[in-house]
Motif scaffolding. Structure first.
Motif, PDB file in Angstrom:
ATOM      1  N   LYS A   1      40.036  12.862  55.557  1.00  9.44           N
ATOM      2  CA  LYS A   1      39.621  11.836  54.793  1.00  9.44           C
ATOM      3  C   LYS A   1      38.941  12.374  53.714  1.00  9.44           C
ATOM      4  O   LYS A   1      38.219  13.403  53.500  1.00  9.44           O
ATOM      5  N   GLY A   2      39.260  11.596  52.702  1.00 11.13           N
ATOM      6  CA  GLY A   2      38.891  12.078  51.211  1.00 11.13           C
ATOM      7  C   GLY A   2      39.765  13.137  50.409  1.00 11.13           C
ATOM      8  O   GLY A   2      39.531  13.512  49.422  1.00 11.13           O
ATOM      9  N   VAL A   3      40.841  13.449  51.102  1.00 11.11           N
ATOM     10  CA  VAL A   3      41.972  14.027  50.709  1.00 11.11           C
ATOM     11  C   VAL A   3      43.118  13.259  49.995  1.00 11.11           C
ATOM     12  O   VAL A   3      43.857  12.740  50.771  1.00 11.11           O
ATOM     13  N   TYR A   4      43.637  13.526  48.838  1.00 15.69           N
ATOM     14  CA  TYR A   4      44.765  12.803  48.363  1.00 15.69           C
ATOM     15  C   TYR A   4      45.698  13.549  47.514  1.00 15.69           C
ATOM     16  O   TYR A   4      45.289  14.666  47.237  1.00 15.69           O
ATOM     17  N   PRO A   5      46.985  13.167  47.541  1.00 16.48           N
ATOM     18  CA  PRO A   5      47.989  13.579  46.357  1.00 16.48           C
ATOM     19  C   PRO A   5      47.310  13.908  45.148  1.00 16.48           C
ATOM     20  O   PRO A   5      46.576  13.068  44.809  1.00 16.48           O
ATOM     21  N   ALA A   6      47.485  15.007  44.411  1.00 16.85           N
ATOM     22  CA  ALA A   6      46.444  15.115  43.254  1.00 16.85           C
ATOM     23  C   ALA A   6      46.782  14.208  42.176  1.00 16.85           C
ATOM     24  O   ALA A   6      47.939  13.680  41.932  1.00 16.85           O
ATOM     25  N   TYR A   7      45.550  13.819  41.617  1.00 19.39           N
ATOM     26  CA  TYR A   7      45.841  12.670  40.535  1.00 19.39           C
ATOM     27  C   TYR A   7      46.067  13.492  39.135  1.00 19.39           C
ATOM     28  O   TYR A   7      45.499  14.561  38.771  1.00 19.39           O
ATOM     29  N   HIS A   8      47.495  13.312  38.561  1.00 22.67           N
ATOM     30  CA  HIS A   8      47.956  13.772  37.410  1.00 22.67           C
ATOM     31  C   HIS A   8      48.334  15.277  37.401  1.00 22.67           C
ATOM     32  O   HIS A   8      48.051  15.933  36.484  1.00 22.67           O
ATOM     33  N   MET A   9      48.538  15.761  38.738  1.00 19.46           N
ATOM     34  CA  MET A   9      49.142  17.119  38.823  1.00 19.46           C
ATOM     35  C   MET A   9      50.288  17.051  39.828  1.00 19.46           C
ATOM     36  O   MET A   9      50.569  16.044  40.580  1.00 19.46           O
ATOM     37  N   ASN A  10      50.698  18.314  39.988  1.00 19.89           N
ATOM     38  CA  ASN A  10      51.993  18.246  40.915  1.00 19.89           C
ATOM     39  C   ASN A  10      51.390  18.243  42.291  1.00 19.89           C
ATOM     40  O   ASN A  10      50.672  18.703  42.662  1.00 19.89           O
ATOM     41  N   LYS A  11      52.010  16.849  42.819  1.00 19.04           N
ATOM     42  CA  LYS A  11      51.510  16.643  43.977  1.00 19.04           C
ATOM     43  C   LYS A  11      51.910  17.581  45.153  1.00 19.04           C
ATOM     44  O   LYS A  11      51.399  17.497  46.460  1.00 19.04           O
ATOM     45  N   GLU A  12      52.873  18.417  45.159  1.00 26.59           N
ATOM     46  CA  GLU A  12      53.201  19.497  46.180  1.00 26.59           C
ATOM     47  C   GLU A  12      52.273  20.580  45.966  1.00 26.59           C
ATOM     48  O   GLU A  12      51.893  21.039  47.182  1.00 26.59           O
ATOM     49  N   HIS A  13      51.805  20.855  44.950  1.00 29.11           N
ATOM     50  CA  HIS A  13      50.946  22.225  44.673  1.00 29.11           C
ATOM     51  C   HIS A  13      49.407  21.954  44.557  1.00 29.11           C
ATOM     52  O   HIS A  13      48.810  22.707  44.511  1.00 29.11           O
TER      53      HIS A  13
ATOM     54  N   ASP B   1      32.394  12.706  46.943  1.00 32.30           N
ATOM     55  CA  ASP B   1      31.312  12.062  47.687  1.00 32.30           C
ATOM     56  C   ASP B   1      31.879  11.605  48.963  1.00 32.30           C
ATOM     57  O   ASP B   1      30.960  10.872  49.660  1.00 32.30           O
ATOM     58  N   GLU B   2      32.844  12.091  49.564  1.00 28.49           N
ATOM     59  CA  GLU B   2      33.332  11.798  51.000  1.00 28.49           C
ATOM     60  C   GLU B   2      32.327  13.081  51.789  1.00 28.49           C
ATOM     61  O   GLU B   2      31.963  13.856  51.404  1.00 28.49           O
ATOM     62  N   ASP B   3      32.837  12.786  53.104  1.00 26.05           N
ATOM     63  CA  ASP B   3      32.302  13.649  54.094  1.00 26.05           C
ATOM     64  C   ASP B   3      33.262  15.019  54.141  1.00 26.05           C
ATOM     65  O   ASP B   3      33.415  15.504  55.568  1.00 26.05           O
ATOM     66  N   PHE B   4      33.624  15.589  53.235  1.00 28.97           N
ATOM     67  CA  PHE B   4      34.634  16.750  53.120  1.00 28.97           C
ATOM     68  C   PHE B   4      33.671  17.932  53.451  1.00 28.97           C
ATOM     69  O   PHE B   4      32.644  18.016  52.732  1.00 28.97           O
ATOM     70  N   GLU B   5      34.081  18.851  54.488  1.00 20.43           N
ATOM     71  CA  GLU B   5      33.355  19.890  54.829  1.00 20.43           C
ATOM     72  C   GLU B   5      32.928  20.782  53.743  1.00 20.43           C
ATOM     73  O   GLU B   5      33.886  21.412  52.902  1.00 20.43           O
ATOM     74  N   GLU B   6      31.849  21.209  53.428  1.00 23.56           N
ATOM     75  CA  GLU B   6      31.394  21.898  52.117  1.00 23.56           C
ATOM     76  C   GLU B   6      31.973  23.322  52.471  1.00 23.56           C
ATOM     77  O   GLU B   6      32.750  23.664  51.145  1.00 23.56           O
ATOM     78  N   ALA B   7      32.104  23.883  53.335  1.00 26.23           N
ATOM     79  CA  ALA B   7      32.608  25.445  53.590  1.00 26.23           C
ATOM     80  C   ALA B   7      34.129  25.077  53.274  1.00 26.23           C
ATOM     81  O   ALA B   7      34.580  26.205  52.564  1.00 26.23           O
ATOM     82  N   GLN B   8      34.787  24.164  53.733  1.00 22.07           N
ATOM     83  CA  GLN B   8      36.121  24.300  53.533  1.00 22.07           C
ATOM     84  C   GLN B   8      36.316  23.985  52.030  1.00 22.07           C
ATOM     85  O   GLN B   8      37.373  24.586  51.551  1.00 22.07           O
ATOM     86  N   LEU B   9      35.669  23.177  51.350  1.00 23.90           N
ATOM     87  CA  LEU B   9      35.777  22.757  49.979  1.00 23.90           C
ATOM     88  C   LEU B   9      35.642  24.145  49.303  1.00 23.90           C
ATOM     89  O   LEU B   9      36.274  24.518  48.457  1.00 23.90           O
ATOM     90  N   TYR B  10      34.637  24.978  49.675  1.00 25.53           N
ATOM     91  CA  TYR B  10      34.475  26.448  48.796  1.00 25.53           C
ATOM     92  C   TYR B  10      35.612  27.389  49.165  1.00 25.53           C
ATOM     93  O   TYR B  10      36.178  28.088  48.326  1.00 25.53           O
ATOM     94  N   THR B  11      36.143  27.184  50.624  1.00 28.62           N
ATOM     95  CA  THR B  11      37.220  28.270  50.783  1.00 28.62           C
ATOM     96  C   THR B  11      38.454  27.555  49.800  1.00 28.62           C
ATOM     97  O   THR B  11      39.078  28.524  49.073  1.00 28.62           O
ATOM     98  N   LEU B  12      38.558  26.442  49.831  1.00 25.00           N
ATOM     99  CA  LEU B  12      39.831  25.890  48.786  1.00 25.00           C
ATOM    100  C   LEU B  12      39.816  26.323  47.424  1.00 25.00           C
ATOM    101  O   LEU B  12      40.720  26.342  46.743  1.00 25.00           O
ATOM    102  N   ILE B  13      38.369  26.412  46.955  1.00 24.91           N
ATOM    103  CA  ILE B  13      38.051  26.607  45.603  1.00 24.91           C
ATOM    104  C   ILE B  13      38.705  28.130  45.270  1.00 24.91           C
ATOM    105  O   ILE B  13      39.160  28.442  44.360  1.00 24.91           O
TER     106      ILE B  13
END
Length: 119
Positions: A80-92, A99-111
């Protein structure tokens, strides 16, 4: 998760300050890898309809675009709350609604993963 909290996290943990390169989009913040000058994250406010197939949804949401391995982009987009990238390469790249319920720890890992993927 708020836009400001994510910005502060990136500043503190990645050493990257936000840049605002577009006058017509004053809320679009770009984060560059300090040693490589390439983007690893972009925070924007966009209409939700730009991410979904619901052309009627004009709600403005904050998103972050992050670079991901192509092998995981598909499974991430099942969340929930994750989409193909807006204005970027959608594969990468993926867009994550802040503002969705995306897990904070996972977001930090992805950053951090996005930061490490910049070559």
């Amino acid at each position: 998760m708020s836009r400001q909290k994510v910005i502060e996290y990136i500043e503190h943990h990645c050493g990257a300050l936000p840049e605002y390169p577009w006058r017509q989009y004053p809320h679009y913040a770009v984060f560059r890898h300090p040693k490589k000058a390439k983007w690893f994250a972009v925070i924007m406010d966009v209409e939700l309809s730009k991410l979904t197939q619901d052309s009627q949804n004009s709600k403005i949401v904050d998103i972050i675009n992050l670079k991901v391995l192509p092998e995981i982009s598909g499974s991430l987009r099942l969340k929930k709350g994750v989409y193909p990238a807006y204005h970027m390469n959608k594969e990468h790249w993926v867009s994550i609604v802040l503002d969705e319920d995306f897990e904070e720890a996972q977001l930090y890992t992805l950053i951090h993963d996005s930061y490490d993927l910049i070559k």
